[in-house]
Scaffold this active site. Structure first.
Site, PDB file in Angstrom:
ATOM      1  N   ASP A  31      48.177  41.271  35.836  1.00 34.23           N
ATOM      2  CA  ASP A  31      48.758  40.233  36.716  1.00 34.23           C
ATOM      3  C   ASP A  31      50.187  39.887  36.333  1.00 34.23           C
ATOM      4  O   ASP A  31      51.045  39.728  37.196  1.00 34.23           O
ATOM      5  CB  ASP A  31      47.858  38.981  36.822  1.00 34.23           C
ATOM      6  CG  ASP A  31      47.595  38.243  35.536  1.00 34.23           C
ATOM      7  OD1 ASP A  31      47.902  38.780  34.447  1.00 34.23           O
ATOM      8  OD2 ASP A  31      47.067  37.102  35.607  1.00 34.23           O
ATOM      9  N   ASP A 160      43.600  34.019  37.400  1.00 32.68           N
ATOM     10  CA  ASP A 160      42.489  33.067  37.352  1.00 32.68           C
ATOM     11  C   ASP A 160      42.607  31.997  38.436  1.00 32.68           C
ATOM     12  O   ASP A 160      41.631  31.640  39.092  1.00 32.68           O
ATOM     13  CB  ASP A 160      42.445  32.369  35.977  1.00 32.68           C
ATOM     14  CG  ASP A 160      42.309  33.370  34.845  1.00 32.68           C
ATOM     15  OD1 ASP A 160      41.952  34.528  35.120  1.00 32.68           O
ATOM     16  OD2 ASP A 160      42.583  32.999  33.686  1.00 32.68           O
TER      17      ASP A 160
END
Ligand code: GLA
Length: 349
Positions: A31, A160
């Site tokens: 990410d 997340d």
């Protein structure tokens, strides 16, 4: 929740927010390189109830009520995950009056299934409901990530928070971390994922996490790229040894995520499983974020008949996820996995 709030603070809750935990099926440590991830929400979740109050106060199961101040410095405890999001809301021009906040959660903490992101997202949702201001899921996620980066001091990517804010039960979410957008991918009923905690809490996570992040950023800068998302396998081999293996993980992991989405869409369970297992090997050998307990657990999941198994999240302890083939007897599978890993426990899927 309403009666617990009344009991805790003596007034009625006026708004609620809800956000789930996540399991990342594949695509870890990509990410912050603008790459791809494929998370899916879990059933366990965090709920937050809120009402205006004379002063900021927070309470959570297992913690005494505590004052906090989103406009002051962090306190270094769990209330930072309530204060940080409120501070970001205020920066975005949304009115944040003093509030009482009650938190209830069945997400295991420190397990690598995003308990902090779920708390941040649930706080933002409750505060937005209180203010009567709607906000798109992706904006909620970015706000939660900023809270974690700036107020809580954790240099995480967007995985997340996006998974918690934009995920939908029973669907995987293909995240493009460059554009900050997600595409829901339905998960065929035959794909049974099981999340298991290895019994070892995550440790030394923040320091090693930041060090990996720096190596990935350095590799991109040596290649003259803004992020490793743009690198191809040949680029990796030109890199100095100090960052080569880290970069190899990121480049191959991005390719695996896209291949995994194709496998999901084609209902090719064995291909998906193979990619998960390759991902674990890459995280263990090239990225070096696995632990002996996680390796043992992933090996036992495979030996007991899983089609694929990998650590999930940041690593350094916490959970692994397995994909079970349709014909497997789940109780027998778990019996074999837990016999080889007596400390392990199943996380509610
Ligand atoms: C943690 C971080 C995420 C991501 C994962 C690894 O969960 O919070 O941003 O980097 O590790 O994929």
């Amino acid at each position: 929740m309403r009666s617990a709030f009344r009991e805790a603070f003596g007034v009625e809750a006026q708004a609620e927010g809800h956000a789930p935990a996540r399991v990342n099926l594949i695509g870890d440590h990509t990410d912050y390189a603008d790459g791809f991830c494929l998370p899916m929400p879990l059933r366990c979740a965090t709920r937050v109830a809120m009402a205006p109050a004379p002063a900021f106060a927070a309470r959570s199961e297992g913690h005494a009520a505590s004052g906090f101040d989103p406009f002051g410095p962090p306190r270094g405890d769990w209330t930072d995950y309530v204060a940080g999001p409120l501070a970001e809301l205020a920066k975005a021009g949304i009115e944040v009056p003093p509030v009482a906040v009650l938190v209830a959660s069945d997400i295991p903490q420190g397990a690598g299934v995003s308990s902090s992101a779920a708390l941040e997202v649930a706080v933002i949702r409750a505060a937005l409901a209180l203010a009567g201001t709607p906000l798109a899921d992706a904006d909620v996620a970015r706000m939660a990530q900023r809270a974690e980066n700036l107020y809580c001091g954790v240099n995480c990517g967007i995985l997340d928070q996006m998974a918690s804010a934009a995920g939908r039960t029973g669907e995987a979410l293909l995240l493009d971390c460059r554009t900050g957008t997600g595409r829901l991918v339905s998960v065929p009923a035959a794909f049974r994922f099981r999340v298991v905690h290895c019994g070892e809490a995550r440790r030394l996570a923040d320091g090693v996490y930041n060090e990996r992040r720096r190596a990935v950023e350095e590799a991109a800068s040596i290649l003259g790229l803004s992020a490793l998302r743009d690198a191809v396998p040949d680029d990796v081999e030109r890199l100095p040894a100090a960052v080569r293996a880290r970069a190899r993980h990121v480049v191959t992991e991005n390719m695996r995520v896209l291949a995994a989405v194709a496998a999901l869409e084609g209902a090719d369970l064995s291909a998906f499983g193979r990619l998960m297992t390759e991902s674990h090997r890459s995280l263990a050998t090239d990225y070096e974020v696995s632990t002996p307990a996680l390796d043992r657990l992933a090996d036992a999941m495979l030996a007991a008949g899983a089609a694929g198994a990998r650590l999930t999240g940041a690593g350094f302890g916490g959970c692994a996820v397995a994909l079970l083939p349709p014909n497997i007897d789940e109780a027998a599978w778990w019996g074999q996995v837990s016999a080889a890993n007596p400390e392990a426990w199943l996380v509610a899927g």
